[in-house]
Design a protein around this motif. Structure first.
Motif, PDB file in Angstrom:
ATOM      1  N   UNK A 157       0.862  -1.186   0.000  1.00 25.32           N
ATOM      2  CA  UNK A 157       0.000   0.000   0.000  1.00 25.32           C
ATOM      3  C   UNK A 157       0.896   1.233   0.000  1.00 25.32           C
ATOM      4  N   UNK A 158       0.853   1.987  -1.096  1.00 29.09           N
ATOM      5  CA  UNK A 158       1.773   3.100  -1.283  1.00 29.09           C
ATOM      6  C   UNK A 158       1.015   4.313  -1.770  1.00 29.09           C
ATOM      7  N   UNK A 159       1.347   5.498  -1.228  1.00 27.97           N
ATOM      8  CA  UNK A 159       0.884   6.754  -1.808  1.00 27.97           C
ATOM      9  C   UNK A 159       2.122   7.591  -2.112  1.00 27.97           C
ATOM     10  N   UNK A 160       2.077   8.337  -3.214  1.00 32.12           N
ATOM     11  CA  UNK A 160       3.276   8.957  -3.760  1.00 32.12           C
ATOM     12  C   UNK A 160       3.167  10.467  -3.841  1.00 32.12           C
ATOM     13  N   UNK A 161       4.282  11.139  -3.586  1.00 28.82           N
ATOM     14  CA  UNK A 161       4.399  12.546  -3.891  1.00 28.82           C
ATOM     15  C   UNK A 161       4.672  12.718  -5.375  1.00 28.82           C
ATOM     16  N   UNK A 162       4.811  13.945  -5.817  1.00 27.04           N
ATOM     17  CA  UNK A 162       5.059  14.230  -7.230  1.00 27.04           C
ATOM     18  C   UNK A 162       6.159  15.273  -7.366  1.00 27.04           C
ATOM     19  N   UNK A 218      -0.921  10.960   4.193  1.00 30.82           N
ATOM     20  CA  UNK A 218      -1.556  10.108   5.200  1.00 30.82           C
ATOM     21  C   UNK A 218      -3.074  10.177   5.077  1.00 30.82           C
ATOM     22  N   UNK A 219      -3.598  11.348   4.799  1.00 36.25           N
ATOM     23  CA  UNK A 219      -5.049  11.478   4.590  1.00 36.25           C
ATOM     24  C   UNK A 219      -5.479  10.632   3.390  1.00 36.25           C
ATOM     25  N   UNK A 220      -4.676  10.660   2.343  1.00 35.10           N
ATOM     26  CA  UNK A 220      -4.972   9.840   1.161  1.00 35.10           C
ATOM     27  C   UNK A 220      -4.874   8.354   1.491  1.00 35.10           C
ATOM     28  N   UNK A 221      -3.866   7.981   2.272  1.00 35.65           N
ATOM     29  CA  UNK A 221      -3.688   6.582   2.656  1.00 35.65           C
ATOM     30  C   UNK A 221      -4.900   6.070   3.430  1.00 35.65           C
ATOM     31  N   UNK A 222      -5.370   6.840   4.397  1.00 34.79           N
ATOM     32  CA  UNK A 222      -6.512   6.401   5.214  1.00 34.79           C
ATOM     33  C   UNK A 222      -7.790   6.335   4.380  1.00 34.79           C
ATOM     34  N   UNK A 223      -7.928   7.249   3.413  1.00 36.98           N
ATOM     35  CA  UNK A 223      -9.130   7.238   2.576  1.00 36.98           C
ATOM     36  C   UNK A 223      -9.138   6.031   1.637  1.00 36.98           C
ATOM     37  N   UNK A 224      -7.975   5.688   1.087  1.00 36.26           N
ATOM     38  CA  UNK A 224      -7.892   4.587   0.127  1.00 36.26           C
ATOM     39  C   UNK A 224      -7.732   3.234   0.798  1.00 36.26           C
ATOM     40  N   UNK A 246      -8.631   2.085   4.440  1.00 40.83           N
ATOM     41  CA  UNK A 246      -9.100   2.271   5.825  1.00 40.83           C
ATOM     42  C   UNK A 246      -8.652   1.173   6.777  1.00 40.83           C
ATOM     43  N   UNK A 247      -8.195   0.054   6.227  1.00 41.23           N
ATOM     44  CA  UNK A 247      -7.744  -1.057   7.072  1.00 41.23           C
ATOM     45  C   UNK A 247      -6.295  -0.904   7.530  1.00 41.23           C
ATOM     46  N   UNK A 248      -5.614   0.156   7.113  1.00 41.22           N
ATOM     47  CA  UNK A 248      -4.200   0.337   7.419  1.00 41.22           C
ATOM     48  C   UNK A 248      -3.966   0.381   8.923  1.00 41.22           C
ATOM     49  N   UNK A 249      -2.907  -0.291   9.395  1.00 43.96           N
ATOM     50  CA  UNK A 249      -2.587  -0.273  10.831  1.00 43.96           C
ATOM     51  C   UNK A 249      -1.184   0.251  11.117  1.00 43.96           C
ATOM     52  N   UNK A 250      -0.380   0.480  10.068  1.00 40.73           N
ATOM     53  CA  UNK A 250       0.972   1.000  10.282  1.00 40.73           C
ATOM     54  C   UNK A 250       1.462   1.661   8.998  1.00 40.73           C
ATOM     55  N   UNK A 251       2.265   2.725   9.156  1.00 41.87           N
ATOM     56  CA  UNK A 251       2.856   3.387   7.996  1.00 41.87           C
ATOM     57  C   UNK A 251       4.317   3.705   8.275  1.00 41.87           C
ATOM     58  N   UNK A 252       5.090   3.710   7.202  1.00 38.60           N
ATOM     59  CA  UNK A 252       6.466   4.184   7.220  1.00 38.60           C
ATOM     60  C   UNK A 252       6.521   5.379   6.274  1.00 38.60           C
ATOM     61  N   UNK A 253       7.229   6.443   6.670  1.00 36.65           N
ATOM     62  CA  UNK A 253       7.328   7.644   5.835  1.00 36.65           C
ATOM     63  C   UNK A 253       8.751   7.839   5.340  1.00 36.65           C
ATOM     64  N   UNK A 301      -6.052  13.965  13.810  1.00 36.70           N
ATOM     65  CA  UNK A 301      -7.184  14.781  13.348  1.00 36.70           C
ATOM     66  C   UNK A 301      -8.330  13.907  12.858  1.00 36.70           C
ATOM     67  N   UNK A 302      -8.023  12.689  12.418  1.00 39.92           N
ATOM     68  CA  UNK A 302      -9.063  11.748  11.977  1.00 39.92           C
ATOM     69  C   UNK A 302      -9.699  11.007  13.150  1.00 39.92           C
TER      70      UNK A 302
END
Length: 348
Positions: free
Chosen positions: A223-228, A242-248, A250-257, A272-273
């Motif tokens: 599960x990946x979201x990308x900058x441009x 992160x907002x995009x990740x949670x929207x796409x 919702x089952x996510x439980x951990x992220x690495x940045x 905030x969510x």
């Protein structure tokens, strides 16, 4: 200008004056003050004491004109406002000063060719180019190299140039460690917030994340979201991704940045969510900035301490300059566990 009193006339102290009073040869004075040869502590201290007494400083301009080293190195970065880059600069400057070197700092968003002309004309000894090919081409690196300047760059390139050194932290191995750590906490739905899009071939964090996820979780697509482009690594971007990740997902439980700054932005989006860190979502950054230990909650991160990395960069350059050598250098990373990560939430 170094001077001595000679009656009522002040005379500039010379290397020979230091050598005579210290009871050593002029060459020994040069070895000690230029840090080009290791001598006994007693001899080195005697030379330092006499040089200080006589207020003697080597004439760098004369040395440079005579073909000796200028004791000037440079750092060129394309991300000078980044907190991590500032730490690298501080670490590099601190070590350079201890060894009687001065560091020029340049922002690669300016006219790089003008910088190159300036650096060649000043006969600098070496440069660390922390820039991607988008900002500084291989041909421009070769101009510096061919002007007898030792060139050290990072691994953000698709090719290796002869007689150029390369350095990086082991982001690939670090990413594998981070994914394994989350896996051992029970996480399977792990995402990556990447500052770089698919066209960025020189950043290996995204590739390492995908390899680690496929290795450990064959049934789950990463599960990946990308900058441009133009790439940046701000808190604002971390929050947006992160907002995009949670929207796409919702089952996510951990992220690495991509780095700590983006991870901190991601934590803002999570809270905030209405979600909790780490009870609902665990977060890992990369860099180990000072801020990562004091944010709320303190951030788990892959340590590539900027000041220590800057110090290492200086010493690699110094070795390359004094030994006329080149090489490839990979600095290990380690995971610093803090309160932003925890066990995966249990399904009801």
């Amino acid at each position: 200008m170094a001077e001595m009193n000679n009656g009522s006339v002040k005379v500039r102290a010379r290397r020979a004056d230091v050598a005579r009073e210290a009871g050593v040869s002029p060459a020994t004075v040069s070895y000690v003050l230029n840090h080009t040869k290791k001598l006994s502590p007693e001899v080195e201290q005697r030379v330092f004491d006499v040089a200080e007494k006589l207020n003697y400083q080597p004439d760098r301009i004369a040395q440079s004109l005579a073909g000796s080293r200028s004791h000037i190195i440079a750092l060129l970065t394309s991300d000078i406002s980044n907190v991590y880059q500032l730490d690298v600069i501080k670490g590099m400057q601190a070590e350079a000063l201890k060894n009687d070197y001065i560091v020029y700092i340049f922002d690669a968003s300016g006219d790089v060719n003008l910088y190159i002309n300036h650096l060649i004309s000043r006969r600098i000894d070496g440069i660390f180019a922390s820039v991607a090919p988008d900002f500084m081409s291989d041909e421009q690196l070769c101009r510096l190299r061919d002007a007898n300047i030792q060139v050290l760059t990072d691994f953000s390139r698709n090719s290796y140039l002869p007689d150029v050194s390369y350095i990086t932290t082991d982001k690939y191995g670090g990413m594998l460690e981070a994914v394994t750590y989350l896996k051992n906490l029970g996480h399977k739905n792990i995402g990556y917030l990447s500052a770089f899009d698919e066209s960025c071939s020189y950043d290996d964090r995204l590739a390492a994340f995908r390899v680690a996820m496929k290795k450990d979780f064959d049934e789950n697509a990463p599960k990946v979201v990308l900058g441009t482009w133009p790439y940046n690594t701000s808190e604002k971007l971390g929050k947006k991704l992160m907002e995009q990740m949670m929207a796409e997902n919702p089952e996510i439980t951990a992220v690495i940045a991509t780095n700590d700054i983006m991870a901190i932005g991601a934590m803002h989006a999570i809270t905030e969510a209405g979600k909790r860190i780490p009870e609902d979502i665990s977060v890992i950054g990369i860099d180990n900035l000072d801020k990562s230990a004091t944010c709320t909650p303190p951030l788990t991160t892959l340590d590539q301490n900027g000041k220590e990395y800057g110090a290492k960069i200086y010493h690699v350059l110094q070795d390359n300059i004094t030994q006329h050598s080149t090489g490839k250098y990979i600095i290990p990373m380690k995971l610093i566990e803090r309160e932003s990560t925890g066990k995966a939430p249990q399904k009801d």
